[in-house]
Design a protein around this motif. Structure first.
Motif, mmCIF file in Angstrom:
data_model
loop_
_atom_site.group_PDB
_atom_site.id
_atom_site.type_symbol
_atom_site.label_atom_id
_atom_site.label_comp_id
_atom_site.label_asym_id
_atom_site.label_seq_id
_atom_site.Cartn_x
_atom_site.Cartn_y
_atom_site.Cartn_z
ATOM 1 N N GLU A 125 19.123 3.292 -2.348
ATOM 2 C CA GLU A 125 19.075 4.740 -2.527
ATOM 3 C C GLU A 125 17.738 5.208 -3.091
ATOM 4 O O GLU A 125 16.901 5.718 -2.368
ATOM 5 C CB GLU A 125 20.232 5.240 -3.405
ATOM 6 C CG GLU A 125 21.582 5.210 -2.703
ATOM 7 C CD GLU A 125 22.630 6.032 -3.424
ATOM 8 O OE1 GLU A 125 22.349 6.555 -4.524
ATOM 9 O OE2 GLU A 125 23.753 6.156 -2.889
ATOM 10 N N LYS A 126 17.505 5.032 -4.402
ATOM 11 C CA LYS A 126 16.342 5.617 -5.057
ATOM 12 C C LYS A 126 15.129 4.707 -5.077
ATOM 13 O O LYS A 126 14.030 5.173 -5.404
ATOM 14 C CB LYS A 126 16.702 6.019 -6.494
ATOM 15 C CG LYS A 126 17.834 7.024 -6.600
ATOM 16 C CD LYS A 126 18.147 7.325 -8.057
ATOM 17 C CE LYS A 126 19.342 8.265 -8.178
ATOM 18 N NZ LYS A 126 19.668 8.566 -9.611
ATOM 19 N N ARG B 131 -3.580 0.868 -3.269
ATOM 20 C CA ARG B 131 -3.088 -0.500 -3.106
ATOM 21 C C ARG B 131 -2.361 -0.886 -4.399
ATOM 22 O O ARG B 131 -2.978 -1.071 -5.440
ATOM 23 C CB ARG B 131 -4.213 -1.466 -2.777
ATOM 24 C CG ARG B 131 -3.715 -2.875 -2.499
ATOM 25 C CD ARG B 131 -4.724 -3.736 -1.775
ATOM 26 N NE ARG B 131 -4.890 -3.344 -0.383
ATOM 27 C CZ ARG B 131 -5.456 -4.122 0.561
ATOM 28 N NH1 ARG B 131 -5.897 -5.332 0.257
ATOM 29 N NH2 ARG B 131 -5.579 -3.685 1.795
ATOM 30 N N LEU B 132 -1.054 -1.024 -4.305
ATOM 31 C CA LEU B 132 -0.235 -1.246 -5.487
ATOM 32 C C LEU B 132 -0.215 -2.700 -5.933
ATOM 33 O O LEU B 132 -0.025 -2.985 -7.124
ATOM 34 C CB LEU B 132 1.210 -0.785 -5.207
ATOM 35 C CG LEU B 132 1.374 0.686 -4.814
ATOM 36 C CD1 LEU B 132 2.809 0.948 -4.372
ATOM 37 C CD2 LEU B 132 1.008 1.595 -5.971
ATOM 38 N N HIS B 133 -0.361 -3.600 -4.991
ATOM 39 C CA HIS B 133 -0.267 -5.026 -5.315
ATOM 40 C C HIS B 133 -0.897 -5.820 -4.180
ATOM 41 O O HIS B 133 -0.843 -5.415 -3.017
ATOM 42 C CB HIS B 133 1.206 -5.425 -5.475
ATOM 43 C CG HIS B 133 1.401 -6.876 -5.804
ATOM 44 N ND1 HIS B 133 1.440 -7.350 -7.091
ATOM 45 C CD2 HIS B 133 1.565 -7.972 -4.997
ATOM 46 C CE1 HIS B 133 1.628 -8.657 -7.081
ATOM 47 N NE2 HIS B 133 1.701 -9.055 -5.823
ATOM 48 N N GLU C 36 0.837 -1.188 0.000
ATOM 49 C CA GLU C 36 0.000 0.000 0.000
ATOM 50 C C GLU C 36 0.876 1.244 0.000
ATOM 51 O O GLU C 36 1.873 1.318 0.724
ATOM 52 C CB GLU C 36 -0.887 -0.037 1.248
ATOM 53 C CG GLU C 36 -1.830 1.093 1.452
ATOM 54 C CD GLU C 36 -2.637 0.852 2.728
ATOM 55 O OE1 GLU C 36 -3.646 0.119 2.663
ATOM 56 O OE2 GLU C 36 -2.236 1.368 3.793
ATOM 57 N N LYS C 37 0.514 2.204 -0.813
ATOM 58 C CA LYS C 37 1.197 3.494 -0.846
ATOM 59 C C LYS C 37 0.255 4.572 -0.331
ATOM 60 O O LYS C 37 -0.907 4.629 -0.745
ATOM 61 C CB LYS C 37 1.635 3.838 -2.276
ATOM 62 C CG LYS C 37 2.257 5.212 -2.432
ATOM 63 C CD LYS C 37 2.649 5.512 -3.874
ATOM 64 C CE LYS C 37 1.445 5.793 -4.735
ATOM 65 N NZ LYS C 37 1.807 6.261 -6.092
ATOM 66 N N VAL C 38 0.759 5.415 0.569
ATOM 67 C CA VAL C 38 -0.006 6.575 1.019
ATOM 68 C C VAL C 38 0.777 7.808 0.594
ATOM 69 O O VAL C 38 1.894 8.042 1.056
ATOM 70 C CB VAL C 38 -0.220 6.558 2.545
ATOM 71 C CG1 VAL C 38 -0.993 7.798 2.976
ATOM 72 C CG2 VAL C 38 -0.966 5.293 2.968
ATOM 73 N N PRO D 94 9.542 -2.266 -7.962
ATOM 74 C CA PRO D 94 10.340 -1.358 -7.119
ATOM 75 C C PRO D 94 9.660 0.011 -7.032
ATOM 76 O O PRO D 94 9.168 0.537 -8.041
ATOM 77 C CB PRO D 94 11.673 -1.274 -7.862
ATOM 78 C CG PRO D 94 11.747 -2.525 -8.663
ATOM 79 C CD PRO D 94 10.332 -2.835 -9.072
ATOM 80 N N GLN D 95 9.624 0.561 -5.839
ATOM 81 C CA GLN D 95 8.935 1.824 -5.585
ATOM 82 C C GLN D 95 9.932 2.957 -5.358
ATOM 83 O O GLN D 95 11.024 2.728 -4.828
ATOM 84 C CB GLN D 95 8.018 1.687 -4.364
ATOM 85 C CG GLN D 95 6.953 0.630 -4.510
ATOM 86 C CD GLN D 95 6.025 0.901 -5.674
ATOM 87 O OE1 GLN D 95 5.602 2.041 -5.897
ATOM 88 N NE2 GLN D 95 5.714 -0.151 -6.438
#
Length: 550
Positions: free
Chosen positions: A500-501, A480-482, A471-473, A521-522
Motif C-alpha cells: 500500500e504505502k 540516486r537513492l542507493h 533511482e527516484k525521479v 522502503p520508499q
C-alpha cells in the motif's frame, strides 16, 4: 475470445518488431506480477467491483445482440482504446485494441496524460463506432469496424467538433447526433465553466451537418451554483424521453453523475431534481471515491446497468491503480434513472446475476497473477508502450525479451525503450530476471506514473563493473537513492514489493542465490495520481537506456 486477443496482439506488435541493428542491448527472460491483497477474492455467488481493476478509466459500453463491448481511455499509451467483450456483464475478456498502428494517430512527444480521452462505443446497423478525442494530437474523430476485435478504420476527423468527450447517439428514425464538452457560449463565468453541445452527423458520410450546432447544457445542473467540468455526455431514448447524463464536478473527489431529460431534442433538457444520481463526495470517508463518468446499458431481458469510473485511495486521496471501471444495477423511479442512493458507499462485491456461471474466473480474479516468459514472437497485449506504435527496440525470441536503448533518459518526451503493465492492486510483488545488459546499457525495473514521477531499479554495466542502483525521479529531478557494486556478470532477479504505502526494492543473484534489499522502503505516494498529477495509473515496467544518461 482469448484466441482473438492473441491474434490482435500479433497485428499490433508482431509486425512492428524489425530485426535489430548491432547495438548494445538488455535481455529479460521473464516477468512476474502477483497480487497479495484480498480485494478480488469474493464469496461464492458474488463478483467483485471494480470489474476492470487498474488503469481502465472513462468506460463506455454498447451491446450487439447478447454480447456487450466496453472501451476505455488510454491517453498516450499504445496500443490504444482497449476493447473488452462479455456475455454477462461479469466475465470480461480483452478482445483487442482499436488503435494499433501509426496510420491512425500519433502521440509523439505527448505527456502521458494527453492523447485519447473519454471514448464512446456504439453499435448500429451492423457497424461498431468509436468516437473520441486525441488531445493535442488532432482533436475529435470517429473510427468504425464490423468486428470490435478489429481491424478498425483510420480516423475520420471532425474539425467542426471542438472540446472533448464526444458521444454518438442514433435516434429511432436513424438520425445521428454528437454531444460533447466544449467552452461555454461567451466568456466563461468562472473557472471550470463548461458546456455541452450537440451536432447532427450523417452516418453514411461521417460528416457533421454544418450549422446544426446547438447548446444543450450551460455550466451544469444549476449554473447559479457555479458547477464545474460538465463533461462525458451520453444521450439515450427511453419510453419517449430523451435522457442526457453527464459527469459533473471534475474527476476527483467531487466527481458526480447527473441526468437531464426532454421530450424533444429541439426543446431544453430539464435537470432531475434529485441530482446527482451517483457520487461519493457526500461521504467523509470511503474506500471508493471519485465516482462518475457513467454510461448506461440495457440487457436483452430489459434490465439496466451502469458502468462508471471510480478510484480506491489508500491514504488521503492517494491511489496508484488509477481510475478503474466499476458497475452497478440501474433502476428507474418516476421515469428517472438511479444508480446509487445518496450517502451509500459503492459496494465492492455484488450478487452474481441469475444464470451467470459462477465457476469461471472473472477478469479481476485473473488479474491477480500475470506472468510472461516471452515465449511468443508477439508481446502480450497487456504490455503498454509510450507514445508510439512502432517498437523496433523490442523483440521476443528464444523465451527472452530484448530491449535496445533508444534514449539516455526515461524523463524526456522522446520515445523510450519502455514496456509497462498496469498496477491493479494496492499490495503486490513484481519481479523480472535480467539475463544481462551489454556494456553501455543500463536496464531494469520501473515503477512508473509518468516521465517526471517514477522509480527505477537499474543495473548499469560497464567493461569493468556492474552497479545496481535505485533511482527516484520526482517532479523531473533525479536522485540516486542507493547503489552497490556486484561481482560477476550472471543473471539477476530484480524485485519490488508494494504494501500500500511503501515500495521495497531488492535484487537477487541467481547464481549465488543471494538476495539483498536496495535502499530503504520508499513512499508509494510518489507514483500516485495525487502526487504526480494527470489521469493515469501506475505501471510496472521494463526499461533500457544508454549508460550516458542521468
Amino acid at each position: 475470445m482469448a484466441r482473438r486477443a492473441s491474434s490482435i496482439a500479433t497485428i499490433v506488435l508482431g509486425s512492428l518488431l524489425p530485426a535489430f541493428t548491432a547495438q548494445a542491448t538488455a535481455t529479460f527472460s521473464w516477468f512476474d506480477y502477483q497480487a497479495s491483497d484480498t480485494t478480488s477474492q469474493v464469496e461464492q455467488g458474488q463478483f467483485s467491483n471494480p470489474i476492470l481493476p487498474g488503469f481502465y478509466p472513462d468506460p463506455s459500453i454498447t451491446r450487439k445482440d447478447d454480447t456487450y463491448y466496453l472501451v476505455n481511455s488510454s491517453f498516450a499509451y499504445t496500443p490504444g482504446l482497449p476493447i473488452f467483450e462479455s456475455q454477462d456483464l461479469v466475465h470480461w475478456e480483452l478482445a483487442g485494441h482499436a488503435l494499433n498502428r501509426p496510420s491512425q494517430v500519433t502521440f509523439e512527444n505527448l505527456n502521458t496524460s494527453r492523447g485519447i480521452f473519454a471514448p464512446t462505443i456504439r453499435y448500429h446497423d451492423g457497424l461498431f463506432y468509436i468516437i473520441t478525442t486525441a488531445v493535442d494530437a488532432g482533436g475529435n474523430f470517429i473510427i468504425t469496424a464490423e468486428d470490435p476485435a478489429g481491424p478498425w478504420s483510420d480516423p475520420v476527423w471532425l474539425p467542426e467538433v471542438g472540446g472533448i468527450d464526444p458521444d454518438l447517439f442514433v435516434d429511432e428514425d436513424g438520425r445521428a447526433y454528437i454531444a460533447h464538452n466544449d467552452a461555454p457560449p461567451g466568456e466563461p463565468l468562472y473557472d471550470g465553466h463548461r458546456a455541452v453541445w450537440l451536432w447532427e452527423i450523417d452516418l453514411d458520410t461521417l460528416k457533421v451537418k454544418k450549422d446544426s450546432r446547438k447548446l444543450l447544457i450551460n455550466g451544469g445542473v444549476d449554473i447559479s451554483k457555479q458547477p464545474v467540468w460538465i463533461e462525458g455526455p451520453h444521450i439515450y431514448r427511453v419510453n419517449g424521453w430523451y435522457y442526457l447524463t453527464c459527469a459533473e464536478g471534475g474527476t476527483s473527489v467531487n466527481h458526480s453523475q447527473v441526468v437531464f431529460r426532454t421530450r424533444s431534442l429541439s426543446e431544453p433538457f430539464v435537470p432531475y431534481e434529485n441530482n446527482p444520481i451517483l457520487t461519493q463526495r457526500d461521504r467523509p470517508q470511503s474506500d471508493i471515491t471519485s465516482t462518475g463518468h457513467a454510461d448506461f446499458i440495457q440487457t436483452p431481458q430489459g434490465d439496466w446497468w451502469s458502468v462508471f469510473l471510480a478510484t480506491r485511495p489508500y491514504e488521503g486521496n492517494h491511489y496508484n491503480t488509477g481510475r478503474e471501471t466499476f458497475i452497478l444495477p440501474l433502476t428507474w423511479k418516476e421515469e428517472w434513472p438511479h444508480i446509487l442512493p445518496a450517502g451509500e458507499p459503492v459496494p465492492t462485491t455484488l450478487p452474481m446475476p441469475v444464470g451467470v456461471a459462477t465457476d469461471k474466473a472473472t477478469f479481476a480474479e485473473r488479474s491477480r497473477h500475470f506472468r510472461d516468459d516471452f515465449d511468443s514472437t508477439a508481446l502480450d497485449p497487456q504490455w503498454l508502450g509510450l507514445n508510439t506504435f512502432e517498437r523496433g527496440w523490442a523483440a521476443t525470441e528464444k523465451s527472452a525479451l530484448t530491449l535496445q536503448p533508444v534514449t539516455t533518459s526515461l524523463r524526456n518526451a522522446e520515445q523510450s525503450a519502455f514496456l509497462g503493465k498496469r498496477q491493479q492492486h494496492m499490495q503486490f510483488s513484481a519481479s523480472t530476471q535480467l539475463e544481462g545488459a551489454e556494456p553501455g546499457t543500463t536496464a531494469g525495473l520501473v515503477v512508473f506514473q509518468n516521465r517526471r514521477y517514477h522509480y527505477f531499479l537499474g543495473v548499469e554495466q560497464t567493461d569493468t563493473q556492474r552497479i545496481v542502483f535505485l533511482e527516484k525521479v520526482e517532479d523531473g529531478k533525479v536522485t540516486r537513492l542507493h547503489e552497490t557494486e556486484l561481482n560477476g556478470s550472471g543473471a539477476l532477479i530484480l524485485r519490488v514489493e508494494n504494501q500500500e504505502k511503501t515500495l521495497q526494492f531488492s535484487v537477487k543473484d541467481v547464481a549465488g542465490n543471494k538476495q539483498m534489499t536496495i535502499g530503504e522502503p520508499q513512499p508509494a505516494t510518489l507514483v500516485s495520481t495525487q502526487s504526480a498529477g494527470g489521469f493515469v495509473g501506475a505501471l510496472i515496467g521494463l526499461h533500457a537506456r544508454t549508460s550516458a544518461g542521468e
